[in-house]
Design a protein around this motif. Structure first.
Motif, PDB file in Angstrom:
ATOM      1  N   LEU A 114     -50.179  55.305 101.380  1.00 21.17           N
ATOM      2  CA  LEU A 114     -48.997  55.870 100.745  1.00 21.17           C
ATOM      3  C   LEU A 114     -47.747  55.380 101.450  1.00 21.17           C
ATOM      4  O   LEU A 114     -47.774  55.071 102.644  1.00 21.17           O
ATOM      5  N   GLY A 115     -46.641  55.336 100.702  1.00 23.05           N
ATOM      6  CA  GLY A 115     -45.388  54.886 101.288  1.00 23.05           C
ATOM      7  C   GLY A 115     -44.211  55.710 100.812  1.00 23.05           C
ATOM      8  O   GLY A 115     -44.247  56.323  99.743  1.00 23.05           O
ATOM      9  N   VAL A 116     -43.171  55.746 101.638  1.00 25.16           N
ATOM     10  CA  VAL A 116     -41.891  56.365 101.290  1.00 25.16           C
ATOM     11  C   VAL A 116     -40.817  55.324 101.563  1.00 25.16           C
ATOM     12  O   VAL A 116     -40.661  54.868 102.696  1.00 25.16           O
ATOM     13  N   HIS A 117     -40.063  54.942 100.544  1.00 23.96           N
ATOM     14  CA  HIS A 117     -39.125  53.827 100.660  1.00 23.96           C
ATOM     15  C   HIS A 117     -37.663  54.254 100.659  1.00 23.96           C
ATOM     16  O   HIS A 117     -36.783  53.401 100.800  1.00 23.96           O
ATOM     17  N   ILE A 118     -37.406  55.552 100.482  1.00 25.54           N
ATOM     18  CA  ILE A 118     -36.031  56.049 100.488  1.00 25.54           C
ATOM     19  C   ILE A 118     -35.882  57.029 101.650  1.00 25.54           C
ATOM     20  O   ILE A 118     -36.639  58.003 101.754  1.00 25.54           O
ATOM     21  N   ALA A 119     -34.924  56.762 102.510  1.00 22.47           N
ATOM     22  CA  ALA A 119     -34.703  57.620 103.679  1.00 22.47           C
ATOM     23  C   ALA A 119     -34.439  59.060 103.236  1.00 22.47           C
ATOM     24  O   ALA A 119     -33.658  59.310 102.308  1.00 22.47           O
ATOM     25  N   GLY A 120     -35.103  60.014 103.893  1.00 21.95           N
ATOM     26  CA  GLY A 120     -34.913  61.422 103.595  1.00 21.95           C
ATOM     27  C   GLY A 120     -35.842  61.964 102.534  1.00 21.95           C
ATOM     28  O   GLY A 120     -35.914  63.179 102.333  1.00 21.95           O
ATOM     29  N   ARG A 121     -36.552  61.101 101.840  1.00 27.48           N
ATOM     30  CA  ARG A 121     -37.486  61.551 100.807  1.00 27.48           C
ATOM     31  C   ARG A 121     -38.703  62.187 101.484  1.00 27.48           C
ATOM     32  O   ARG A 121     -39.272  61.628 102.420  1.00 27.48           O
ATOM     33  N   GLN A 122     -39.127  63.361 101.000  1.00 34.00           N
ATOM     34  CA  GLN A 122     -40.215  64.093 101.643  1.00 34.00           C
ATOM     35  C   GLN A 122     -41.601  63.646 101.202  1.00 34.00           C
ATOM     36  O   GLN A 122     -42.549  63.677 101.995  1.00 34.00           O
ATOM     37  N   ASP A 147     -44.367  60.991  98.914  1.00 34.27           N
ATOM     38  CA  ASP A 147     -44.603  59.564  98.645  1.00 34.27           C
ATOM     39  C   ASP A 147     -43.943  59.112  97.344  1.00 34.27           C
ATOM     40  O   ASP A 147     -43.883  59.851  96.362  1.00 34.27           O
ATOM     41  N   ASP A 148     -43.449  57.890  97.362  1.00 38.44           N
ATOM     42  CA  ASP A 148     -42.936  57.271  96.142  1.00 38.44           C
ATOM     43  C   ASP A 148     -43.700  55.998  95.795  1.00 38.44           C
ATOM     44  O   ASP A 148     -43.337  55.278  94.858  1.00 38.44           O
ATOM     45  N   ASP A 149     -44.781  55.719  96.541  1.00 41.14           N
ATOM     46  CA  ASP A 149     -45.521  54.476  96.348  1.00 41.14           C
ATOM     47  C   ASP A 149     -46.954  54.679  96.860  1.00 41.14           C
ATOM     48  O   ASP A 149     -47.157  55.285  97.922  1.00 41.14           O
ATOM     49  N   ALA A 150     -47.943  54.192  96.120  1.00 41.52           N
ATOM     50  CA  ALA A 150     -49.341  54.359  96.518  1.00 41.52           C
ATOM     51  C   ALA A 150     -50.164  53.153  96.095  1.00 41.52           C
ATOM     52  O   ALA A 150     -49.985  52.619  94.997  1.00 41.52           O
ATOM     53  N   SER A 151     -51.056  52.735  96.972  1.00 42.64           N
ATOM     54  CA  SER A 151     -51.998  51.647  96.683  1.00 42.64           C
ATOM     55  C   SER A 151     -53.356  52.043  97.232  1.00 42.64           C
ATOM     56  O   SER A 151     -53.446  52.631  98.314  1.00 42.64           O
ATOM     57  N   MET A 152     -54.409  51.702  96.518  1.00 44.49           N
ATOM     58  CA  MET A 152     -55.741  52.064  97.024  1.00 44.49           C
ATOM     59  C   MET A 152     -56.839  51.209  96.416  1.00 44.49           C
ATOM     60  O   MET A 152     -56.690  50.626  95.340  1.00 44.49           O
ATOM     61  N   LEU A 153     -57.943  51.146  97.135  1.00 46.48           N
ATOM     62  CA  LEU A 153     -59.211  50.621  96.643  1.00 46.48           C
ATOM     63  C   LEU A 153     -60.107  51.814  96.328  1.00 46.48           C
ATOM     64  O   LEU A 153     -59.984  52.869  96.947  1.00 46.48           O
ATOM     65  N   ILE A 165     -52.858  51.187  91.639  1.00 48.98           N
ATOM     66  CA  ILE A 165     -51.490  51.103  92.158  1.00 48.98           C
ATOM     67  C   ILE A 165     -50.628  52.058  91.347  1.00 48.98           C
ATOM     68  O   ILE A 165     -50.634  52.040  90.113  1.00 48.98           O
ATOM     69  N   ALA A 166     -49.890  52.915  92.034  1.00 47.32           N
ATOM     70  CA  ALA A 166     -48.925  53.805  91.388  1.00 47.32           C
ATOM     71  C   ALA A 166     -47.652  53.777  92.216  1.00 47.32           C
ATOM     72  O   ALA A 166     -47.690  53.966  93.426  1.00 47.32           O
ATOM     73  N   SER A 167     -46.539  53.499  91.581  1.00 47.46           N
ATOM     74  CA  SER A 167     -45.287  53.392  92.328  1.00 47.46           C
ATOM     75  C   SER A 167     -44.117  53.777  91.434  1.00 47.46           C
ATOM     76  O   SER A 167     -44.123  53.492  90.234  1.00 47.46           O
ATOM     77  N   GLN A 168     -43.127  54.434  92.032  1.00 48.51           N
ATOM     78  CA  GLN A 168     -41.909  54.772  91.302  1.00 48.51           C
ATOM     79  C   GLN A 168     -40.684  54.088  91.897  1.00 48.51           C
ATOM     80  O   GLN A 168     -39.556  54.447  91.599  1.00 48.51           O
ATOM     81  N   VAL A 169     -40.946  53.054  92.711  1.00 43.60           N
ATOM     82  CA  VAL A 169     -39.850  52.271  93.304  1.00 43.60           C
ATOM     83  C   VAL A 169     -39.975  50.798  92.930  1.00 43.60           C
ATOM     84  O   VAL A 169     -39.505  49.918  93.653  1.00 43.60           O
ATOM     85  N   CYS A 170     -40.587  50.507  91.795  1.00 41.56           N
ATOM     86  CA  CYS A 170     -40.676  49.139  91.277  1.00 41.56           C
ATOM     87  C   CYS A 170     -39.461  48.911  90.377  1.00 41.56           C
ATOM     88  O   CYS A 170     -39.502  49.148  89.164  1.00 41.56           O
ATOM     89  N   ILE A 209     -54.379  61.681 100.125  1.00 39.90           N
ATOM     90  CA  ILE A 209     -53.549  62.085 101.260  1.00 39.90           C
ATOM     91  C   ILE A 209     -54.386  62.139 102.537  1.00 39.90           C
ATOM     92  O   ILE A 209     -53.964  61.674 103.602  1.00 39.90           O
ATOM     93  N   ALA A 210     -55.600  62.701 102.448  1.00 43.72           N
ATOM     94  CA  ALA A 210     -56.466  62.803 103.623  1.00 43.72           C
ATOM     95  C   ALA A 210     -56.839  61.422 104.150  1.00 43.72           C
ATOM     96  O   ALA A 210     -56.832  61.189 105.373  1.00 43.72           O
TER      97      ALA A 210
END
Length: 392
Positions: free
Chosen positions: A228-236, A238-244, A256-261, A376-377
């Motif tokens: 998981l990733g957070v690309h905006i400072a202060g955001r609590q 995740d705004d980005d996720a990648s997985m196998l 892949i799910a992302s809201q910062v593309c 998340i785990a």
């Protein structure tokens, strides 16, 4: 003489002025003329509730100050007047409490996803659903598209052979900037764990990708490895996720799910590959299903009423001839249509169980929440793979 069939009476919790998804629900529910909005608790703001109700043509007496008042009052009305279905279009923290009390009060429920804030809440809600005498459904709208059902049937019937690979992606761009800091209320509550839950992007749109993968592949995801990733400072959240992931029958996958593309709108897409070929479906072009057979030219299957090669489940979810686009509202209307059939069957003693056939139910909600918590785990832990199980 055939008497007219009465419309199913529904009440909304949430969806006051300015809410996008509630308007989509009202339009979809009205598309086939089988539902009637009779009441609502549209907002925590009493004036917003009254203004919304007035704009929708409702009497002020059935525009309630809160959802508890709506449930308490509606259950006392004569049977021919009271609502039959509660539609929940609030932020996530109210999904389970409203659903539980509505079911216990004797109303059917159709809720936005996810089903609750966490897995423990969904398990408690499942107990309520099973003890109730009413139906429960979740608005996984993308599972209402006809060509999604066609893809599922082609996988199940072996058209592409033994499934080997599933790739599902859902990129959006609307959170590429700090829109919550600019006053966007939809972004604000989605980044608040108390209102949204522990998952941000992974809960909002990742669950759509996950459910689409399991539905079309017709098998569950058993293990995953996530980042998981957070690309905006202060955001609590995740705004980005990648997985196998690994599926029950051995297929491997990528989600892949992302809201910062930046620049993307809503291009949910799934590709599935077997030993005989592959399928591809894209939400932004929902009338087309690409079929790639081994050592044969690619073909594009197109939706439309009367297409003889379509499966029955796909055909019955179409309204227009080929070349007349059907989209998001029609997909949601298909869920409402299946729900209407189940509610009428229930009233006539013909529907058993708590799920409406064709409508995602509490088990889909349970798996969706288990998916969020497993992602998340795994992201927080040291394990390479984490089992996806539907227990706390």
């Amino acid at each position: 003489m055939n008497l007219p069939v009465a419309k199913i009476r529904m009440g909304f919790v949430g969806g006051g002025e300015g809410a996008f998804i509630a308007q989509a629900h009202r339009q979809a529910a009205g598309l086939d003329g089988r539902f009637e909005l009779v009441c609502g608790a549209f907002s925590r703001n009493p004036q917003n509730t009254q203004d919304t109700g007035a704009a929708l043509g409702l009497p002020a007496s059935r525009c309630y100050s809160d959802w508890q008042q709506m449930l308490d009052t509606e259950r006392t009305l004569p049977e021919a007047q009271r609502m039959q279905l509660v539609v929940i279009v609030t932020p996530n923290h109210l999904h389970a409490p409203v659903a539980s009390q509505a079911l216990s009060a004797g109303f059917h429920v159709f809720s936005e996803k996810p089903a609750a804030l966490n897995l423990a809440e969904v398990l408690a809600l499942k107990d309520v659903v099973q003890r109730s005498s009413r139906l429960y459904g979740l608005a996984h709208t993308y599972l209402g598209y006809p060509m999604v059902w066609q893809a599922r049937e082609m996988v199940r019937s072996g058209v592409i052979g033994a499934l080997r690979k599933v790739i599902v992606e859902y990129p959006q761009g609307w959170l590429s900037a700090d829109v919550a800091g600019q006053g966007n209320k939809q972004a604000e509550w989605r980044d608040n764990p108390e209102l949204s839950g522990l998952g941000g992007c992974i809960g909002d749109i990742g669950t759509h990708a996950f459910s689409l993968a399991e539905f079309v592949a017709d098998q569950p995801i058993r293990q995953l490895c996530a980042m998981l990733g957070v690309h905006i400072a202060g955001r609590q959240l995740d705004d980005d996720a990648s997985m196998l992931f690994k599926m029950a029958d051995g297929a491997s996958g990528v989600l892949i799910a992302s809201q910062v593309c930046a620049g993307e709108e809503n291009p949910l897409k799934i590709r599935l590959y077997g030993d005989k070929g592959g399928l591809e479906w894209r939400q932004e072009e929902p009338a087309s299903l690409i079929h790639r057979a081994l050592d044969q030219p690619m073909r594009v299957l197109r939706s439309g009423v009367g297409q003889p090669w379509l499966c029955a489940a796909a055909s019955q979810r179409m309204r227009l001839p080929a070349g007349h686009p059907e989209g998001y509202l029609e997909a949601m209307a298909n869920l409402y249509g299946d729900l209407a059939n189940a509610i009428r069957g229930h009233a006539q003693g013909q529907t058993s169980g708590h799920d409406a056939p064709g409508v995602p139910g509490i088990e889909v909600g349970l798996r969706g929440m288990a998916f969020i918590e497993t992602v998340i785990a795994n992201h927080r832990g040291d394990a390479k793979w984490t089992d996806l199980v539907c227990t706390p």
